[in-house]
Motif scaffolding. Structure first.
Motif: not given
Length: 369
Positions: A188-195, A206-208, A211-212, A215-219
Motif C-alpha cells: 500500500v505504501y510502496s514507492k510506486e503507490n506513493r508516486i 483527492i487527498d493521498e 488512495f492508500h 487499497l487497504l480496504y480493498d485487499i
C-alpha cells in the motif's frame, strides 16, 4: 427514596481472558519457578559436569533448529520458482507440521515409513551438505555401516527435538499471522503507490490518504466506504492487475483474527509472502527493498530447550551417575537426586522449573507424582 446501586466499572481491557488465565495459574496446580541452574544442583561433586552436558545439548538443539529454519526457507522458495505472479494462487504449498519440522531437525532415517515426509526426503536427497549435518556421512568400518560428521546427538534426546519442533512450528505460524498486515502495508505504501497517490492528488484533488485507504480496504477486504467508491475508476490498469493478483492469493473473505488463526489460510499467507517480496524487489530502489524471509530463521545463538525425565536420564548417563536409560526410580526421585527441588517448591504444588544457564535454556521436569 432513591436507591443507589454500586455498579462495577466496565472492563476496558481488550483481552480480559488473559487476566483470567493469570489468575488461574496462581491458583492452579503448577507454578513456574525461574532460577540459576548452578545454584539448584544438589549434586555439588558433579555440578560442573552436569552443566557441561546440558550445554552440549543446548548447542546441538540450537544448531539443528537453525538448519531446520534454513531448510524450510529453501523448500518453500523452490516450490515457487518459475511460477508467474498471476499463478501464485495455484501453487501447492507443502504441509509444514510438527512431523515435517522434526524430520528436518533429526532426519527421516529412523522415522516410520508411514510418517516419512516425501518433501523432506527429496530435500535431503538434493542437498547432501544438509543431510551430512543432520544424519551424517555414511562410512563402512569393519564391514559395519556408520554415520559420521553430523551435529552431535545424545542419549535420551528424542523429546528435546519434539519440543523444539513444536516451538519452531509456533514461530512459523506466528510469522504469518503477526506480519501479514505489515506485508500488505508494504504494498500500500510502496514507492510506486506513493508516486501514484501524488499524481491522483495533483490531477483530481483527492487527498493521498484516500488512495492508500482504498487499497487497504480493498485487499483485506473491509467493505466499501462511500468516500472510497470513486477511487476505483481512477486506478491505472497496472494497479487493478496487482489488486486482482492479491485477491486471487488471499481470497475475498475479511482478514480478521479468526481468518488469521485458520489453518486453511496458512498457504495463502505463504503465497502472499512470495508475492510481496517479488513486488518490492521489482519496484523499490536497489538496496531499499526490505525483503522478509519466507519462513522464520532462528537468530539466537543458544535456543531454549525442554528436558523431560527421559532427557534427564540421558544427562545422568553421560555424567556417569547411571549405567542405562532404564527408570530405576520414580520420576520424582530421579529429579530430586540431582536438583534441590524442595527449596523452590511453592506450597506443595508441582513446579515447572526454568533454569538460566549463561545462555537461555528452559529445563522442565515432570509434575510431581
Amino acid at each position: 427514596m432513591e436507591t443507589i446501586v454500586n455498579k462495577e466499572p466496565p472492563d476496558k481491557r481488550t483481552r480480559p481472558d488473559r487476566a483470567a488465565k493469570i489468575k488461574d495459574r496462581k491458583n492452579g496446580e503448577e507454578n513456574v519457578v525461574k532460577c540459576t541452574l548452578s545454584r539448584i544442583i544438589a549434586d555439588k561433586d558433579n555440578k560442573d559436569v552436569i552443566i557441561k552436558v546440558i550445554k552440549e545439548r543446548v548447542d546441538s538443539v540450537s544448531k539443528r533448529t537453525y538448519l531446520a529454519g534454513v531448510a524450510v526457507n529453501r523448500i518453500l522458495k523452490e516450490v515457487f520458482e518459475g511460477v508467474p505472479d498471476a499463478q501464485l494462487h495455484t501453487v501447492s504449498v507443502p504441509s509444514v507440521d510438527q512431523n515435517f519440522i522434526r524430520q528436518l531437525m533429526v532426519g527421516s532415517r529412523q522415522a516410520h515409513m508411514e510418517t516419512r515426509d516425501a518433501t523432506v526426503e527429496r530435500f535431503f536427497h538434493n542437498n547432501y551438505w544438509f543431510r551430512e549435518k543432520i544424519e551424517g556421512r555414511e562410512v563402512i568400518v569393519k564391514k559395519k555401516k556408520q554415520y559420521v560428521g553430523a551435529i552431535a546427538r545424545f542419549d535420551g534426546d528424542q523429546n528435546l527435538y519434539s519440543h523444539a519442533s513444536k516451538k519452531y512450528l509456533t514461530n512459523f505460524n506466528n510469522h504469518y499471522r503477526v506480519h501479514l498486515s505489515t506485508w500488505i502495508k508494504k504494498f500500500v505504501y510502496s514507492k510506486e503507490n506513493r508516486i501514484l497517490a501524488k499524481e491522483i492528488k495533483d490531477e483530481h484533488g483527492i487527498d493521498e490518504t484516500v488512495f492508500h485507504r482504498y487499497l487497504l480496504y480493498d485487499i483485506h477486504p473491509w467493505g466499501v466506504k462511500e468516500d472510497l467508491i470513486a477511487m476505483h475508476s481512477l486506478l491505472p490498469e497496472r494497479t487493478k492487475m496487482l489488486l486482482k493478483i492479491q485477491h486471487s492469493i488471499l481470497g475475498r473473505d475479511e482478514i480478521n483474527r479468526q481468518w488469521l488463526k485458520s489453518v486453511s489460510n496458512s498457504a495463502k499467507m505463504i503465497r502472499y509472502n512470495v508475492f510481496i517480496n517479488r513486488y518490492l524487489e521489482a519496484t523499490e530502489d536497489e538496496g531499499y527493498a526490505k525483503l522478509v524471509n519466507i519462513a522464520p530463521i532462528p537468530t539466537v545463538k543458544h535456543a531454549f530447550i525442554t528436558i523431560d525425565t527421559d532427557g534427564l536420564l540421558g544427562v545422568l548417563k553421560d555424567v556417569g551417575l547411571i549405567e542405562s536409560l532404564e527408570k530405576t526410580l520414580t520420576n520424582k526421585e530421579h529429579w530430586e537426586s540431582v536438583f534441590d527441588v524442595e527449596n523452590i517448591r511453592s506450597a506443595g504444588k508441582a513446579c515447572r522449573l526454568a533454569f538460566q544457564l549463561m545462555s537461555p535454556i528452559t529445563f522442565v521436569r515432570d509434575p510431581v507424582m
